[in-house]
Design a protein around this motif. Sequence first.
Motif, mmCIF file in Angstrom:
data_model
loop_
_atom_site.group_PDB
_atom_site.id
_atom_site.type_symbol
_atom_site.label_atom_id
_atom_site.label_comp_id
_atom_site.label_asym_id
_atom_site.label_seq_id
_atom_site.Cartn_x
_atom_site.Cartn_y
_atom_site.Cartn_z
ATOM 1 N N LEU A 510 0.617 -1.213 -0.039
ATOM 2 C CA LEU A 510 0.127 -0.058 0.026
ATOM 3 C C LEU A 510 1.078 1.447 0.591
ATOM 4 C CD1 LEU A 510 -2.910 1.467 0.618
ATOM 5 C CD2 LEU A 510 -2.599 1.301 2.468
ATOM 6 N N ALA A 511 1.630 1.657 0.835
ATOM 7 C CA ALA A 511 3.394 2.806 0.506
ATOM 8 C C ALA A 511 3.388 2.550 -0.440
ATOM 9 C CB ALA A 511 4.172 2.112 1.628
ATOM 10 N N ASP A 512 4.163 1.797 -1.506
ATOM 11 C CA ASP A 512 4.519 1.537 -2.255
ATOM 12 C C ASP A 512 2.955 2.804 -3.711
ATOM 13 O OD1 ASP A 512 6.737 0.729 -2.043
ATOM 14 O OD2 ASP A 512 6.303 -1.500 -3.167
ATOM 15 N N ALA A 513 2.119 1.827 -3.420
ATOM 16 C CA ALA A 513 1.044 2.243 -4.334
ATOM 17 C C ALA A 513 0.928 3.758 -4.319
ATOM 18 C CB ALA A 513 0.253 1.490 -4.110
ATOM 19 N N VAL A 514 0.119 4.360 -3.061
ATOM 20 C CA VAL A 514 0.594 5.572 -2.722
ATOM 21 C C VAL A 514 1.922 6.200 -3.498
ATOM 22 C CG1 VAL A 514 0.667 7.160 -0.735
ATOM 23 C CG2 VAL A 514 -1.055 5.035 -0.296
ATOM 24 N N ALA A 515 2.843 5.814 -2.875
ATOM 25 C CA ALA A 515 4.353 6.825 -2.836
ATOM 26 C C ALA A 515 4.031 7.064 -4.775
ATOM 27 C CB ALA A 515 5.428 6.025 -2.473
ATOM 28 N N ALA A 516 3.843 5.943 -5.838
ATOM 29 C CA ALA A 516 3.675 5.595 -7.380
ATOM 30 C C ALA A 516 2.555 6.790 -7.310
ATOM 31 C CB ALA A 516 3.129 4.389 -7.744
ATOM 32 N N VAL A 517 1.689 7.072 -6.556
ATOM 33 C CA VAL A 517 0.264 7.543 -6.869
ATOM 34 C C VAL A 517 0.978 9.412 -6.722
ATOM 35 C CG1 VAL A 517 -1.767 8.562 -6.937
ATOM 36 C CG2 VAL A 517 -1.584 6.026 -6.955
ATOM 37 N N ALA A 518 1.703 9.447 -6.009
ATOM 38 C CA ALA A 518 1.608 10.781 -5.689
ATOM 39 C C ALA A 518 2.927 11.152 -5.988
ATOM 40 C CB ALA A 518 2.789 10.395 -3.795
ATOM 41 N N ARG A 519 3.517 10.504 -7.106
ATOM 42 C CA ARG A 519 4.761 11.434 -8.037
ATOM 43 C C ARG A 519 3.765 11.749 -9.003
ATOM 44 N NH1 ARG A 519 7.699 6.604 -6.377
ATOM 45 N NH2 ARG A 519 6.950 5.376 -7.993
ATOM 46 N N GLU A 520 2.309 11.337 -9.482
ATOM 47 C CA GLU A 520 1.697 12.396 -10.535
ATOM 48 C C GLU A 520 0.538 13.340 -10.081
ATOM 49 O OE1 GLU A 520 2.489 11.801 -13.629
ATOM 50 O OE2 GLU A 520 3.607 10.450 -13.501
ATOM 51 N N PRO A 521 0.878 14.426 -10.480
ATOM 52 C CA PRO A 521 -0.232 15.725 -10.337
ATOM 53 C C PRO A 521 -1.837 14.651 -10.542
ATOM 54 C CG PRO A 521 1.171 16.100 -12.570
ATOM 55 C CD PRO A 521 1.457 14.778 -12.310
ATOM 56 N N LEU A 522 -2.211 15.511 -9.099
ATOM 57 C CA LEU A 522 -4.069 14.645 -9.854
ATOM 58 C C LEU A 522 -4.690 15.539 -10.939
ATOM 59 C CD1 LEU A 522 -6.279 13.901 -8.620
ATOM 60 C CD2 LEU A 522 -6.971 16.616 -7.445
ATOM 61 N N ARG A 523 -4.019 16.516 -11.519
ATOM 62 C CA ARG A 523 -4.260 16.848 -12.408
ATOM 63 C C ARG A 523 -4.281 15.432 -13.868
ATOM 64 N NH1 ARG A 523 -0.917 20.650 -11.480
ATOM 65 N NH2 ARG A 523 1.508 20.778 -13.305
ATOM 66 N N ALA A 524 -3.152 14.985 -13.669
ATOM 67 C CA ALA A 524 -2.564 14.056 -15.147
ATOM 68 C C ALA A 524 -3.863 12.846 -14.615
ATOM 69 C CB ALA A 524 -1.483 14.009 -14.602
ATOM 70 N N LEU A 525 -3.932 12.832 -13.456
ATOM 71 C CA LEU A 525 -5.599 11.318 -13.683
ATOM 72 C C LEU A 525 -7.170 12.015 -13.529
ATOM 73 C CD1 LEU A 525 -4.211 10.670 -9.957
ATOM 74 C CD2 LEU A 525 -3.675 9.876 -11.844
ATOM 75 N N ARG A 526 -6.999 13.008 -14.131
ATOM 76 C CA ARG A 526 -8.100 13.104 -14.282
ATOM 77 C C ARG A 526 -8.349 13.469 -16.662
ATOM 78 N NH1 ARG A 526 -6.862 18.616 -11.341
ATOM 79 N NH2 ARG A 526 -7.940 18.589 -9.689
ATOM 80 N N PRO A 527 -9.548 12.737 -16.128
ATOM 81 C CA PRO A 527 -10.104 12.266 -18.075
ATOM 82 C C PRO A 527 -9.543 13.591 -18.488
ATOM 83 C CG PRO A 527 -12.005 11.813 -15.927
ATOM 84 C CD PRO A 527 -11.126 12.996 -15.246
#
Length: 527
Positions: A510-527
């Motif tokens: 879970l920590a690895d997954a959070v770290a991977a997501v945190a590296r990307e800005p939120l706007r990059a995840l928006r459709p």
Amino acid sequence: MTVTETAVVPVEGEPEGSTGAEEQRPAREGVFATRGTRSAHDGILRRQSARESAARTYARALPIVPVRARGLTIEGADGRRYLDCLSGAGTLALGHNHPVVLEAIRKVLDSGAPLHVLDLATPVKDAFTSELFRTLPPAFAERARVQFCGPAGTDAVEAALKLVRIATGRSGILAFTGAYHGMTAGALEASGGATDVRVTRLPYPHDYRCPFGVGGERGAELAARWSESVLDDAKSGVPLPAGMILEPVQGEGGVNPAPDSWMRRMRQITETRSIPLIADEVQTGVGRTGRFWAVEHSGVVPDVMVLSKAIGGSLPLAVVVYRDDLDVWPPGAHAGTFRGNQLAMAAGTATLAYVRENRLAERAASLGTRMLAQLGSLADEFPCIGHVRGRGLMIGVELVDPESAPEPALSDPPGAASGGADSGGASSVGADSGGASSVGADSGGASSSVADSAHAGPRPAAPLLAAAVQRECLRRGLIVELGGRHSSVVRLLPPLTISDEQTSAVLDRLADAVAAVAREPLRALRP
């Protein structure tokens, strides 16, 4: 066999001694699927998508095809292995295919006993009822009656609502914001997203997203006062109801533990007004929160308990248990063709007894304390984690938008109790209120609450981040669920038999997954 040994029985084909902690690392370390297994896996998913309804849920976020499972571990048709912290939405108290459950099922099958008996008495049913009553809070069990329902928690909720309406001659129901009680009509009326209903919605206390903007003991007290006012105000528009239904910990609502002091207030409010109190323990029961039944944290004795999920030992079973003076409904007032599920009763008896005899509720309390502490440290590292909360092995991690400003927090009036969102949500309200920021095993699994700021209110929920964390967890061989407002809470519901080593593996992934997501800005995840 010890508790931890049962948690690490290998999946067929694993080497003995495997804990699952080394299974399903990221692709470069994982088990590589052959072309044939991958083709079979993809074909099954394609046919599911083509044939099954648009209402399917888990299959969309978790595109896996389980073929074998044991304990915490699932093996997919493509050969990949996963650590399962969904556990059938909390159904699998002992994990997948626990030996005592399989033995109980085989014993019934080999005995020649009937598998379908409606509501007739059988030795299997008698054993289940006896074990169930043995686990219930003594003050409740001594006057209890049980109704076997259709094999789903939502039908038991329907039965409970029907029961109190018949017993009181009244029709209204009190329920709470954020609640989830099932998917049938009456259960949906009492759930958080209902419209056009006979249910009055009351505020449920919440440290992080407190409806009054203060959280902690003060927020819980305000919620209780509002509930009391609605009942006593002749102009509130709410007549005396037939019952109040609540979850000691809201699961689908985002893992929100009710403070023990608030639970006692709800009991006092309902008791003095002759309103039956219904405790929905469908997901919180059988040791999940650190006590066998979650109402035991507060010492509250309800009038009705709704039970399902883990009581069937992985098979469909649901009951409503209630105080004997409510037992005034006529024969046939509630029924169900499959209320006599003999295999589920046998599996349930084995599960209830195993949890009780091996003190798995106590183990859930201590493991939950450890997991909450480590997840709190993760929240300190990553601003996208707004709040960590839970009780026992019912844990939630709320993802927020780190790029947005937090909401302004309200201040308490002078002399009022402090804690919770008014001080940024890092509450410390003691085991009595079930919200201590750090608790030990001797607190019986008191809930923990860790928030993202020392001087501000909550940040906006981030469902896109939560979905991204769920995907990254799956890539690393970890199955988690989403819940809460806007599906922004990552939920952990591991089996009570999870080992220490497996716990570390879950937290690491879970920590690895959070770290991977945190590296990307939120706007990059928006459709």
